[in-house]
Write a protein that holds these residues in place. Structure first.
Motif, PDB file in Angstrom:
ATOM      1  N   ALA A  11       4.037  -6.900  12.480  1.00 24.26           N
ATOM      2  CA  ALA A  11       3.576  -8.643  11.757  1.00 24.26           C
ATOM      3  C   ALA A  11       4.091  -8.715  10.440  1.00 24.26           C
ATOM      4  CB  ALA A  11       2.363  -9.649  12.641  1.00 24.26           C
ATOM      5  N   TRP A  12       3.584  -8.077   9.844  1.00 19.70           N
ATOM      6  CA  TRP A  12       3.350  -8.401   8.298  1.00 19.70           C
ATOM      7  C   TRP A  12       4.449  -7.232   6.767  1.00 19.70           C
ATOM      8  CZ3 TRP A  12       1.271  -5.315   4.726  1.00 19.70           C
ATOM      9  CH2 TRP A  12       0.260  -4.361   5.203  1.00 19.70           C
ATOM     10  N   LEU A  13       3.971  -5.835   8.021  1.00 17.49           N
ATOM     11  CA  LEU A  13       5.201  -4.652   7.129  1.00 17.49           C
ATOM     12  C   LEU A  13       5.938  -5.104   6.135  1.00 17.49           C
ATOM     13  CD1 LEU A  13       3.749  -1.928   5.878  1.00 17.49           C
ATOM     14  CD2 LEU A  13       4.310  -1.110   7.791  1.00 17.49           C
ATOM     15  N   ILE A  34       0.455  -4.945  -4.448  1.00 10.20           N
ATOM     16  CA  ILE A  34       0.651  -5.279  -3.281  1.00 10.20           C
ATOM     17  C   ILE A  34       0.116  -4.337  -1.981  1.00 10.20           C
ATOM     18  CG2 ILE A  34       0.455  -6.449  -1.365  1.00 10.20           C
ATOM     19  CD1 ILE A  34       0.919  -8.643  -3.562  1.00 10.20           C
ATOM     20  N   PHE A  35       1.705  -3.594  -1.923  1.00  9.38           N
ATOM     21  CA  PHE A  35       1.439  -2.602  -0.829  1.00  9.38           C
ATOM     22  C   PHE A  35       1.565  -1.086  -1.497  1.00  9.38           C
ATOM     23  CE2 PHE A  35       4.815  -5.578   0.599  1.00  9.38           C
ATOM     24  CZ  PHE A  35       5.230  -4.735   1.860  1.00  9.38           C
ATOM     25  N   GLN A 152       3.542 -15.297   9.697  1.00 11.37           N
ATOM     26  CA  GLN A 152       3.330 -14.057  10.088  1.00 11.37           C
ATOM     27  C   GLN A 152       2.395 -12.903   9.192  1.00 11.37           C
ATOM     28  OE1 GLN A 152       5.225 -11.214   6.738  1.00 11.37           O
ATOM     29  NE2 GLN A 152       6.065 -13.362   5.857  1.00 11.37           N
ATOM     30  N   LEU A 153       1.159 -13.765   8.997  1.00 10.23           N
ATOM     31  CA  LEU A 153       0.040 -13.343   8.444  1.00 10.23           C
ATOM     32  C   LEU A 153      -0.504 -14.068   9.753  1.00 10.23           C
ATOM     33  CD1 LEU A 153       0.045 -13.596   4.678  1.00 10.23           C
ATOM     34  CD2 LEU A 153      -0.054 -11.211   6.269  1.00 10.23           C
ATOM     35  N   TYR A 154      -0.526 -14.710  10.156  1.00  6.31           N
ATOM     36  CA  TYR A 154      -1.567 -16.194  10.914  1.00  6.31           C
ATOM     37  C   TYR A 154      -1.172 -15.155  12.277  1.00  6.31           C
ATOM     38  CZ  TYR A 154      -2.368 -19.947   8.448  1.00  6.31           C
ATOM     39  OH  TYR A 154      -2.007 -21.235   7.992  1.00  6.31           O
ATOM     40  N   ASN A 218       9.954  -0.513   3.075  1.00  2.83           N
ATOM     41  CA  ASN A 218       9.075  -1.555   3.551  1.00  2.83           C
ATOM     42  C   ASN A 218       8.730  -2.240   2.785  1.00  2.83           C
ATOM     43  OD1 ASN A 218       8.968  -0.247   6.481  1.00  2.83           O
ATOM     44  ND2 ASN A 218       6.871   1.048   5.780  1.00  2.83           N
ATOM     45  N   SER A 219       8.908  -2.154   1.489  1.00  2.88           N
ATOM     46  CA  SER A 219       8.749  -3.137   0.741  1.00  2.88           C
ATOM     47  C   SER A 219       9.153  -3.959   0.155  1.00  2.88           C
ATOM     48  CB  SER A 219       7.648  -2.601  -0.996  1.00  2.88           C
ATOM     49  OG  SER A 219       6.909  -1.528  -0.852  1.00  2.88           O
TER      50      SER A 219
END
Length: 412
Positions: A11-13, A34-35, A152-154, A218-219
């Protein structure tokens, strides 16, 4: 369980980098850092949580606790807009998420064994639901328009909450009290003796170097595709409007190339398969560098397809190499060391180094006290990453001497 385990991640990666870059205006180095927290968490937490599961708490309960904590950290991250706060929120989230990858496998193996299923035969069709969950999450955040928002984090937080509660209903997986695992073994460190063997030292060194490439797309993949929105001829293209769905082809490819690994190992042997993976990374990055969401869309799709070969061929063949080259006494620790070199040290190095490359080819200006992106040379960025993968492949060809194929080694 496997579906939700990877739905939480998917959902977020893939989309978080685009959200942080476009909406929060984080610089490339900040996104990379952050990654890189994924690597920091992978170094420390799987071994630590493994000790707790081995000695004190049922694995399914620990799985539930980790996901409940992760749900709270993800929800907190969804409320943040500053880099420092987001960094620590995602670090805390990953410190409780990364150990769940092995905990979920432990719970699965335990349930299958207790019900007299064949793990080798029956687990892969169960595990594939994890990949399906990852893809479904990507499609969900794309089609809902959540890919460039905190929503997306929710989605990830709610999924983690549901899985955390559900985990307490899973078959009991009590601590293996009879197991006498040392602290060094739990962290994969008693396998450090393998560095005395030149062949293994070279293998682990290249594992770290290639691990640095694993999270780059991904990042920055979604951030790259979304950048074409500023170009009128591409603004309404499928690759821009549904960039995460386009990137999900990579995960689809991954499921297919897993099935091809036995053939390639028998036909070419482990060294050649690992080398094929490195060449595939060259094409993965290079095709990003020359493709675009318009007439260059076929090149981007080809890059997504190549990803399955790039990712699977090294990770799985490398794991098999470790399995065959180590004794039963340190085999589990050696696998842990392989994971630490690729997803730990490699991910940390890749996160910070890739961020530095992205920032080198970016121009920023301070607007209203905040750093704003002026321009970014994605073509050069992707070609630098491709050159890095090619350099690794060339040195690996001459440095890693291993002539035996899979069949020969098994017979020995």
């Amino acid at each position: 369980m496997n579906f939700l385990q990877f739905f939480v991640w998917g959902a977020w990666l893939i989309s978080l980098g685009g959200y942080m870059g476009r909406n929060l205006h984080f610089e490339g180095g900040q996104i990379g850092a952050i990654f890189a927290t994924m690597g920091i968490a992978s170094l420390i937490m799987p071994g630590l949580i493994g000790i707790i599961a081995d000695k004190w708490i049922n694995a399914e309960r620990l799985l539930g606790i980790c996901h409940l904590l992760g749900a709270s950290f993800l929800f907190y991250a969804s409320t943040l807009t500053g880099y420092d706060e987001m960094y620590w929120a995602m670090l805390l989230n990953l410190m409780v998420y990364m150990p769940t990858l092995s905990l979920a496998n432990t719970v699965s193996y335990n349930a299958l064994e207790n019900n007299r299923f064949d793990i080798v035969k029956d687990f892969p069709p169960i595990r594939v639901w994890g990949t399906i969950g990852f893809i479904c999450a990507m499609w969900a955040v794309d089609l809902t328009g959540f890919k460039h928002s905190s929503a997306q984090l929710y989605v990830s937080s709610i999924s983690a909450l549901f899985l955390g509660i559900y985990s307490f209903t899973l078959p009991k997986c009590p601590p293996a009290k009879s197991e006498n695992k040392t602290l060094l073994s739990s962290f994969g460190l008693d396998a450090l003796v393998l560095f005395k063997r030149r062949k293994m030292a070279i293998f682990f060194f290249f594992s770290m170097l290639l691990g640095a490439a694993l999270q780059i797309t991904n990042s920055y993949g979604d951030l790259f595709l979304s950048s074409f929105k500023e170009i009128p001829q591409y603004a309404d293209s499928f690759g821009v409007k549904h960039s995460v769905i386009l990137l999900s082809i990579s995960q689809m490819s991954e499921t297919l190339f897993i099935l091809a690994i036995p053939f390639f190992l028998r036909r070419f042997g482990i060294k050649q398969v690992m080398l094929i993976s490195m060449i595939a990374w060259v094409f993965r990055f290079g095709l990003f560098g020359v493709g675009n969401p318009g007439e260059g869309l076929p090149l981007l799709i080809l890059s997504m397809i190549v990803y399955g070969m790039a990712f699977d061929f090294f990770n799985i063949s490398g794991s098999l190499f470790v399995e065959m080259e180590t004794t039963p006494q340190i085999r589990a620790s050696a696998q842990g060391l392989f994971f630490m070199m690729t997803n730990g040290l490699g991910a940390i190095m890749g996160g910070y180094a890739s961020g530095a490359v992205v920032d080198f080819f970016s121009k920023y200006a301070i607007v209203s006290g905040q750093s704003q992106l002026i321009s970014r040379d994605w073509h050069s960025i992707w070609l630098i990453f491709a050159a890095y993968a090619l350099t690794i492949a060339i040195f690996f060809t001459f440095a890693f001497n291993y002539k035996n194929g899979l069949k020969t080694v098994k017979e020995k």
